[in-house]
Design a protein around this motif. Structure first.
Motif, PDB file in Angstrom:
ATOM      1  N   GLY A   7      18.136  32.734 -43.605  1.00 23.27           N
ATOM      2  CA  GLY A   7      17.945  32.904 -45.047  1.00 23.27           C
ATOM      3  C   GLY A   7      18.940  33.823 -45.706  1.00 23.27           C
ATOM      4  N   HIS A  63      15.873  31.585 -57.830  1.00 21.16           N
ATOM      5  CA  HIS A  63      15.461  30.842 -56.645  1.00 21.16           C
ATOM      6  C   HIS A  63      16.647  30.140 -55.987  1.00 21.16           C
ATOM      7  CE1 HIS A  63      13.173  28.055 -54.091  1.00 21.16           C
ATOM      8  NE2 HIS A  63      13.906  27.080 -54.603  1.00 21.16           N
ATOM      9  N   PHE A  64      17.460  29.456 -56.777  1.00 14.38           N
ATOM     10  CA  PHE A  64      18.522  28.658 -56.170  1.00 14.38           C
ATOM     11  C   PHE A  64      19.753  29.488 -55.816  1.00 14.38           C
ATOM     12  CE2 PHE A  64      15.935  25.219 -57.870  1.00 14.38           C
ATOM     13  CZ  PHE A  64      15.912  24.368 -56.766  1.00 14.38           C
ATOM     14  N   MET A  67      18.691  30.442 -52.527  1.00 11.83           N
ATOM     15  CA  MET A  67      18.771  29.309 -51.603  1.00 11.83           C
ATOM     16  C   MET A  67      20.196  29.021 -51.147  1.00 11.83           C
ATOM     17  SD  MET A  67      15.772  28.436 -50.897  1.00 11.83           S
ATOM     18  CE  MET A  67      16.170  26.973 -49.954  1.00 11.83           C
ATOM     19  N   PHE A  70      20.400  30.088 -47.719  1.00 12.02           N
ATOM     20  CA  PHE A  70      19.515  29.444 -46.754  1.00 12.02           C
ATOM     21  C   PHE A  70      20.275  28.335 -46.041  1.00 12.02           C
ATOM     22  CE2 PHE A  70      16.480  26.155 -45.530  1.00 12.02           C
ATOM     23  CZ  PHE A  70      15.513  26.892 -44.852  1.00 12.02           C
ATOM     24  N   TYR A  79      20.511  18.439 -51.750  1.00 17.10           N
ATOM     25  CA  TYR A  79      19.418  18.632 -52.707  1.00 17.10           C
ATOM     26  C   TYR A  79      19.300  17.410 -53.606  1.00 17.10           C
ATOM     27  CZ  TYR A  79      19.070  23.522 -51.360  1.00 17.10           C
ATOM     28  OH  TYR A  79      18.878  24.680 -50.651  1.00 17.10           O
ATOM     29  N   HIS A 127       8.828  26.917 -57.191  1.00 17.49           N
ATOM     30  CA  HIS A 127       9.423  27.252 -55.898  1.00 17.49           C
ATOM     31  C   HIS A 127       9.239  26.113 -54.899  1.00 17.49           C
ATOM     32  CE1 HIS A 127      10.551  29.797 -52.443  1.00 17.49           C
ATOM     33  NE2 HIS A 127       9.584  29.127 -51.812  1.00 17.49           N
ATOM     34  N   MET A 131      11.786  23.432 -53.138  1.00 21.66           N
ATOM     35  CA  MET A 131      11.917  23.253 -51.691  1.00 21.66           C
ATOM     36  C   MET A 131      11.726  21.785 -51.299  1.00 21.66           C
ATOM     37  SD  MET A 131      12.614  26.187 -50.339  1.00 21.66           S
ATOM     38  CE  MET A 131      12.211  25.914 -48.615  1.00 21.66           C
ATOM     39  N   HIS A 189       9.569  35.097 -53.740  1.00 20.46           N
ATOM     40  CA  HIS A 189      10.452  34.086 -53.157  1.00 20.46           C
ATOM     41  C   HIS A 189      10.614  34.288 -51.657  1.00 20.46           C
ATOM     42  CE1 HIS A 189      13.938  31.400 -52.715  1.00 20.46           C
ATOM     43  NE2 HIS A 189      14.447  32.364 -51.967  1.00 20.46           N
ATOM     44  N   MET A 193       9.562  32.089 -48.424  1.00 17.18           N
ATOM     45  CA  MET A 193      10.536  31.604 -47.439  1.00 17.18           C
ATOM     46  C   MET A 193      10.165  32.044 -46.026  1.00 17.18           C
ATOM     47  SD  MET A 193      12.471  29.744 -49.172  1.00 17.18           S
ATOM     48  CE  MET A 193      13.588  29.333 -47.842  1.00 17.18           C
TER      49      MET A 193
END
Length: 299
Positions: A7, A63-64, A67, A70, A79, A127, A131, A189, A193
């Motif tokens: 992550g 959030h992104f 990500m 990640f 995505y 969220h 995902m 977040h 995760m």
């Protein structure tokens, strides 16, 4: 096959950048909601809408950005664009419902709990919908207890944010509240995760590592990030572009005169010419005349 999840592929770069975007969106939302409390006309809805869009966009961008760090060692990640942008719409819509409830009903216990619950569930939905937009040769599984804990964090953080939006005033207080909001949203977040485990199909994806997450997510983040920056410039530095003259520079509204009620007396301000025609006619105020002195008139 169990996938190896990382992550923090870029170290602290993505967590810090994501935290700053969450703080920016929270600060804009607080400032817009505070300004909406000063208006009871069409400006109120406009400020609440801008605040909801700022908070929702800030959370989605946070959030992104997170990500981007990640990755799954054995499989490239892609995505789904429609689902990814649908999560943005969910965030703005659900945050907007909570903001408008508190903005128009006030900061009572019932409205804060109702608005905070709706907003928190919206943040959690954003969220997990984001995902669900991930595409790789495998599937994601979640730990139920950790997921429930992340939803509780989202609801509590949203309720506290709505309370701060209508109760916290002043630049320094709003800045402190936005930092707390950034910590809460980032905590939600990374708690969510922590519930993730990846199971790959077969021996992993063939054909090389694929494109990095940065090249996939960065183009989608440009628009929301530019919106947040422009909104920050407008709201923080030049609010006249949005709302016109501030309230303290607008002329006072005239109170309609009702029959049988004496009209309020207008006291001229400094530099304003006196309205001498408003003086009563036929009666002149005179000073007391001392014995043996002469009489002077006060016009």
């Amino acid at each position: 096959m169990q996938g190896t999840v990382d992550g923090f592929s870029y170290g602290l770069v993505t967590p810090v950048a994501a935290f700053l975007m969450a703080c920016l969106g929270g600060a804009l939302g607080l400032r817009c909601t505070t300004r909406s409390l000063r208006h009871h006309d069409t400006f109120k809805a406009g400020w609440l809408a801008l605040g909801a869009t700022s908070i929702g966009t800030g959370i989605w961008t946070m959030h992104f950005i997170a990500m981007m760090g990640f990755s799954v060692a054995q499989a490239p990640i892609d995505y789904d664009r429609p689902i990814t942008f649908a999560s943005l719409g969910v965030a703005v819509l659900m945050v907007g419902i909570g903001i408008f409830i508190v903005g128009y009903r006030g900061a009572t216990a019932l409205t804060l709990v109702t608005g905070g619950t709706i907003t928190g569930l919206g943040v959690a939905t954003m969220h997990y919908l984001g995902m669900a937009g991930m595409r790789f040769q495998g599937r994601i599984e979640y730990d139920t207890v950790t997921v429930a804990f992340s939803v509780v964090i989202a609801v509590v953080a949203a309720t506290a944010a709505l309370w701060a939006a209508v109760s916290v005033h002043g630049f320094l207080a709003s800045l402190g509240a936005s930092l707390v909001m950034g910590v809460a949203v980032s905590g939600m977040h990374y708690t969510a995760m922590a519930a993730v485990s990846v199971h790959l199909h077969g021996a992993g994806a063939p054909g090389g590592p694929g494109d990095p997450a940065t090249s996939l997510l960065l183009p989608m983040l440009i628009g929301p990030a530019v919106f947040l920056i422009l909104a920050a410039v407008v709201v923080m530095f030049d609010p006249l572009l949005v709302m016109g003259d501030p309230d303290w520079q607008r002329p006072a509204a005239r109170i309609p005169h009702r029959p049988g009620v004496p009209a309020p007396r207008h006291v001229p301000s400094y530099g304003e010419p006196a309205n001498w025609s408003a003086r009563p006619v036929g009666r002149v105020a005179r000073r007391a005349v001392p014995r043996g002195g002469h009489r002077s008139q006060d016009w």
